[in-house]
Design an enzyme around this catalytic site. Structure first.
Site, PDB file in Angstrom:
ATOM      1  N   GLN A  23       0.799  -1.215   0.000  1.00 29.62           N
ATOM      2  CA  GLN A  23       0.000   0.000   0.000  1.00 29.62           C
ATOM      3  C   GLN A  23       0.842   1.280   0.000  1.00 29.62           C
ATOM      4  OE1 GLN A  23      -2.679  -1.701   3.300  1.00 29.62           O
ATOM      5  NE2 GLN A  23      -4.091  -0.430   2.134  1.00 29.62           N
ATOM      6  N   ARG A  80       3.734  -0.304  13.036  1.00 32.79           N
ATOM      7  CA  ARG A  80       3.474  -1.615  12.446  1.00 32.79           C
ATOM      8  C   ARG A  80       3.549  -1.493  10.928  1.00 32.79           C
ATOM      9  NH1 ARG A  80      -1.978  -4.098  10.920  1.00 32.79           N
ATOM     10  NH2 ARG A  80      -1.371  -6.212  10.351  1.00 32.79           N
ATOM     11  N   HIS A 124       1.071  -9.320   4.468  1.00 29.92           N
ATOM     12  CA  HIS A 124      -0.097  -8.443   4.332  1.00 29.92           C
ATOM     13  C   HIS A 124      -0.545  -8.505   2.868  1.00 29.92           C
ATOM     14  CE1 HIS A 124      -2.208  -4.848   6.388  1.00 29.92           C
ATOM     15  NE2 HIS A 124      -2.815  -5.004   5.222  1.00 29.92           N
ATOM     16  N   ASN A 169      -1.741 -10.960   8.261  1.00 31.13           N
ATOM     17  CA  ASN A 169      -2.741  -9.933   8.439  1.00 31.13           C
ATOM     18  C   ASN A 169      -4.060 -10.402   7.832  1.00 31.13           C
ATOM     19  OD1 ASN A 169      -3.612  -7.066   9.005  1.00 31.13           O
ATOM     20  ND2 ASN A 169      -4.084  -7.196   6.814  1.00 31.13           N
ATOM     21  N   GLU A 170      -5.084 -10.498   8.656  1.00 36.66           N
ATOM     22  CA  GLU A 170      -6.455 -10.718   8.208  1.00 36.66           C
ATOM     23  C   GLU A 170      -6.637 -11.872   7.216  1.00 36.66           C
ATOM     24  OE1 GLU A 170      -8.021  -7.035   6.711  1.00 36.66           O
ATOM     25  OE2 GLU A 170      -7.920  -6.066   8.658  1.00 36.66           O
ATOM     26  N   TYR A 301     -13.159  -2.327  12.449  1.00 38.48           N
ATOM     27  CA  TYR A 301     -13.593  -1.093  11.795  1.00 38.48           C
ATOM     28  C   TYR A 301     -15.042  -0.712  12.037  1.00 38.48           C
ATOM     29  CZ  TYR A 301      -9.128  -0.785   9.375  1.00 38.48           C
ATOM     30  OH  TYR A 301      -7.788  -0.658   9.113  1.00 38.48           O
ATOM     31  N   TRP A 419      -5.005   3.000  11.909  1.00 36.98           N
ATOM     32  CA  TRP A 419      -4.838   2.800  10.471  1.00 36.98           C
ATOM     33  C   TRP A 419      -5.309   4.056   9.787  1.00 36.98           C
ATOM     34  CZ3 TRP A 419      -2.387  -0.775   7.639  1.00 36.98           C
ATOM     35  CH2 TRP A 419      -2.515  -0.666   6.246  1.00 36.98           C
ATOM     36  N   GLU A 426      -5.628   1.951  -1.359  1.00 38.62           N
ATOM     37  CA  GLU A 426      -6.639   1.185  -0.633  1.00 38.62           C
ATOM     38  C   GLU A 426      -7.158   0.029  -1.513  1.00 38.62           C
ATOM     39  OE1 GLU A 426      -7.528   0.789   2.442  1.00 38.62           O
ATOM     40  OE2 GLU A 426      -9.308  -0.399   1.988  1.00 38.62           O
ATOM     41  N   TRP A 427      -6.240  -0.832  -1.913  1.00 33.42           N
ATOM     42  CA  TRP A 427      -6.571  -2.074  -2.620  1.00 33.42           C
ATOM     43  C   TRP A 427      -7.475  -1.840  -3.832  1.00 33.42           C
ATOM     44  CZ3 TRP A 427      -2.836  -4.900  -0.963  1.00 33.42           C
ATOM     45  CH2 TRP A 427      -2.403  -4.788   0.347  1.00 33.42           C
ATOM     46  N   PHE A 435      -7.350   6.923   4.324  1.00 34.74           N
ATOM     47  CA  PHE A 435      -7.383   6.439   5.710  1.00 34.74           C
ATOM     48  C   PHE A 435      -6.300   7.095   6.577  1.00 34.74           C
ATOM     49  CE2 PHE A 435      -9.904   2.750   4.324  1.00 34.74           C
ATOM     50  CZ  PHE A 435     -10.605   2.405   5.468  1.00 34.74           C
TER      51      PHE A 435
HETATM   52  C1  PNW Z   1      -7.867  -3.824   6.249  1.00 36.77           C
HETATM   53  N1  PNW Z   1     -13.837  -5.806   4.752  1.00 36.77           N
HETATM   54  O1  PNW Z   1      -8.560  -4.288   5.145  1.00 36.77           O
HETATM   55  C2  PNW Z   1      -6.416  -3.986   5.867  1.00 36.77           C
HETATM   56  O2  PNW Z   1      -5.622  -4.654   6.815  1.00 36.77           O
HETATM   57  C3  PNW Z   1      -5.775  -2.730   5.389  1.00 36.77           C
HETATM   58  O3  PNW Z   1      -4.734  -3.048   4.508  1.00 36.77           O
HETATM   59  C4  PNW Z   1      -6.816  -1.811   4.773  1.00 36.77           C
HETATM   60  O4  PNW Z   1      -6.256  -0.695   4.151  1.00 36.77           O
HETATM   61  C5  PNW Z   1      -7.774  -1.414   5.877  1.00 36.77           C
HETATM   62  O5  PNW Z   1      -8.309  -2.550   6.541  1.00 36.77           O
HETATM   63  C6  PNW Z   1      -8.932  -0.541   5.401  1.00 36.77           C
HETATM   64  O6  PNW Z   1      -9.738  -1.224   4.488  1.00 36.77           O
HETATM   65  C7  PNW Z   1      -9.879  -4.639   5.107  1.00 36.77           C
HETATM   66  O7  PNW Z   1     -14.442  -5.699   3.671  1.00 36.77           O
HETATM   67  C8  PNW Z   1     -10.505  -4.595   3.881  1.00 36.77           C
HETATM   68  O8  PNW Z   1     -14.436  -6.274   5.756  1.00 36.77           O
HETATM   69  C9  PNW Z   1     -11.824  -4.985   3.752  1.00 36.77           C
HETATM   70  C10 PNW Z   1     -12.510  -5.413   4.870  1.00 36.77           C
HETATM   71  C11 PNW Z   1     -11.885  -5.462   6.095  1.00 36.77           C
HETATM   72  C12 PNW Z   1     -10.565  -5.072   6.209  1.00 36.77           C
END
Ligand code: PNW
Length: 474
Positions: A23, A80, A124, A169-170, A301, A419, A426-427, A435
């Protein structure tokens, strides 16, 4: 006048900020870095907002010194970041790229020189592309060994100075958005693959932890764990069916990844509902996974209401959040129209954060929790050199107040990473969502602290803040 209450956090509470390699770094093919699945995904027409990619990103690769100085200005004790696997091992296996190692050595040294503790995430989402094209990525059981090998290279080169490690990560996002809905790399859509991929992600996490514990932890003295993401699910009504639906939704979200680590296997409700499509852990894997996280890493979030759905009835609207495995859950998700929204269309619901922290405490035996991400995207604009983002401050005040309340209720929360340190890629949404605590001008790559960053500096320095005494949002 609203009375302001002073909220002080425990004296050793860790204030931080977070980013990830793809990112922010840019330098996509500089100094021997090879493409990851995200480079390929972003360069595939139609996959991202305006076909944006992160070839340059925030150019952090060349500007890391300036960035670390800004972090120090913001007063954070910890940063981080994530390591780009294809900078370290361009093919994901085999040869090590010395220039990639050098970049992270420099970054780590710069952080330490500025009094900031480095927290490194090993994965990540930027899998080396060669592992996808030649080895089938996260679907291949062999990946656990590739990942453990890469992790061990990182422990070996950075572990003398990095003592906070996050394996993945996630994994939920990798499985659901990468293999269920296909909106993230590698862009696959399937009802089954999310379960297969999740299984290999968990195994890979466990193998990397085993490697750290066997070869490095004693001498390096660090901690290692995983970061999962979860939104809160509030029952829409007090009915038993809706309460069960909310619980089921949390188990399919967080329990999927945390139960094998804390309780020894997937949640029963997933086994019952997914049946043979849910892989089974071997005895060996179970043993490796159990207690394989020194802490509970959490990215949080937002919140949605959950209600039960009659499998034969009609679903009103599929709000995001079930992630393509709706038919396995039969949970209807809805937002409250009264909630303030971020530009992701995620509701600002601080009480959901407190409830989630308490849910984790209750289900997993009060583990130490680190919030490794929380924050919001807003339509920030720079005007006269200033970014006025009062809603971000309100968001952070709300969520931090909820954290404070959770701690008062016995939750062992020890860290909070906002964050993100700066606006970034942002992907799938490209550069359209901001953000950051720092505004990035993508023409000049200039960084400017937003007003919320100036406020956050006060928080980190005072180890707390004065919050409006408005219990309504808790
Ligand atoms: C996280 N959802 O992503 C990531 O760890 C970060 O890289 C990202 O920039 C940030 O949150 C904000 O989006 C997510 O759809 C993306 O539930 C999508 C989801 C959750 C987290």
């Amino acid at each position: 006048m609203i009375e302001k209450q002073l909220l002080t956090f425990p004296s050793n509470f860790i204030w931080g900020s977070a980013t990830s390699s793809y990112q922010i770094e840019g330098a996509a093919t500089t100094d021997g870095r090879a493409w990851s699945i995200w480079d390929a995904h972003a360069h595939t027409p139609g996959r991202t907002h305006n076909n944006e990619h992160a070839d340059v990103g925030c150019d952090h690769y060349h500007r890391y010194r300036e960035d670390v100085a800004l972090m120090a200005d913001m007063g954070v004790k910890a940063y981080r970041f994530s390591i780009s696997w294809s900078r370290i091992q361009p093919d994901g296996r085999g040869e090590i790229n010395a220039k990639g190692i050098a970049f992270y050595n420099n970054l780590i040294d710069e952080l330490i020189a500025n009094g900031i503790t480095p927290w490194a995430t090993l994965y990540h989402w930027d899998l080396p592309l060669a592992l996808q094209t030649e080895k089938d990525g996260w679907l291949n059981p062999e990946i656990a060994d590739f990942f453990a090998r890469y992790a061990s290279i990182c422990f070996e080169h950075f572990g003398d100075r990095v003592t906070h490690w996050i394996t993945l990560n996630e994994p939920w996002v990798v499985a659901i958005l990468g293999y269920g809905e296909g909106v993230f790399a590698p862009g696959r859509t399937s009802k089954n693959e999310p379960y297969l991929v999740a299984h290999q992600l968990l195994r890979a996490h466990a193998k990397a932890v085993q490697c750290y514990r066997q070869k490095f932890q004693k001498t390096q003295g660090g901690t290692i764990g995983i970061t999962n993401n979860c939104d809160w699910r509030e029952p829409l009504t007090t009915s038993r069916a809706d309460k069960d639906a909310a619980e089921r939704s949390l188990e399919f979200f967080l329990g999927w990844f945390a139960d094998p680590i804390y309780l020894g296997d997937y949640p029963q409700t997933m086994k019952d509902r997914v049946g043979d499509r849910l892989p089974r852990f071997s005895k060996e894997d179970k043993a490796l996974l159990k207690d394989s996280s020194d802490f509970f890493g959490l990215n949080h979030y937002t919140t949605l209401y959950a209600s039960d759905v009659d499998p034969n009835g009609e679903v009103q609207n599929e709000v995001y959040g079930n992630g393509g495995i709706f038919e396995d859950q039969y949970v209807q998700l809805t937002a409250d129209p009264k909630w303030k929204m971020t530009s992701m269309n995620w509701g600002i619901v601080p009480w959901g954060c407190r409830k989630l922290l308490e849910w984790i405490r209750n289900r997993y035996g009060n583990p130490p929790i680190y919030i490794t991400e929380n924050g919001c995207a807003l339509d920030d604009r720079i005007e006269d050199g200033e970014i006025r983002d009062p809603l971000r401050q309100e968001f952070l005040e709300g969520y931090l107040t909820a954290c404070h309340e959770a701690i008062a209720n016995g939750v062992d929360l020890r860290a909070y990473f906002v964050w993100s340190f700066m606006d970034n890629f942002e992907w799938a949404l490209g550069y359209s969502k901001r953000f950051g605590m720092h505004y990035v001008d993508y023409e000049t790559l200039e960084r400017t602290p937003k007003n919320s960053a100036i406020w956050y500096r006060e928080v980190t320095q005072n180890n707390g803040f004065r919050a409006a005494d408005d219990k309504e949002h808790l």
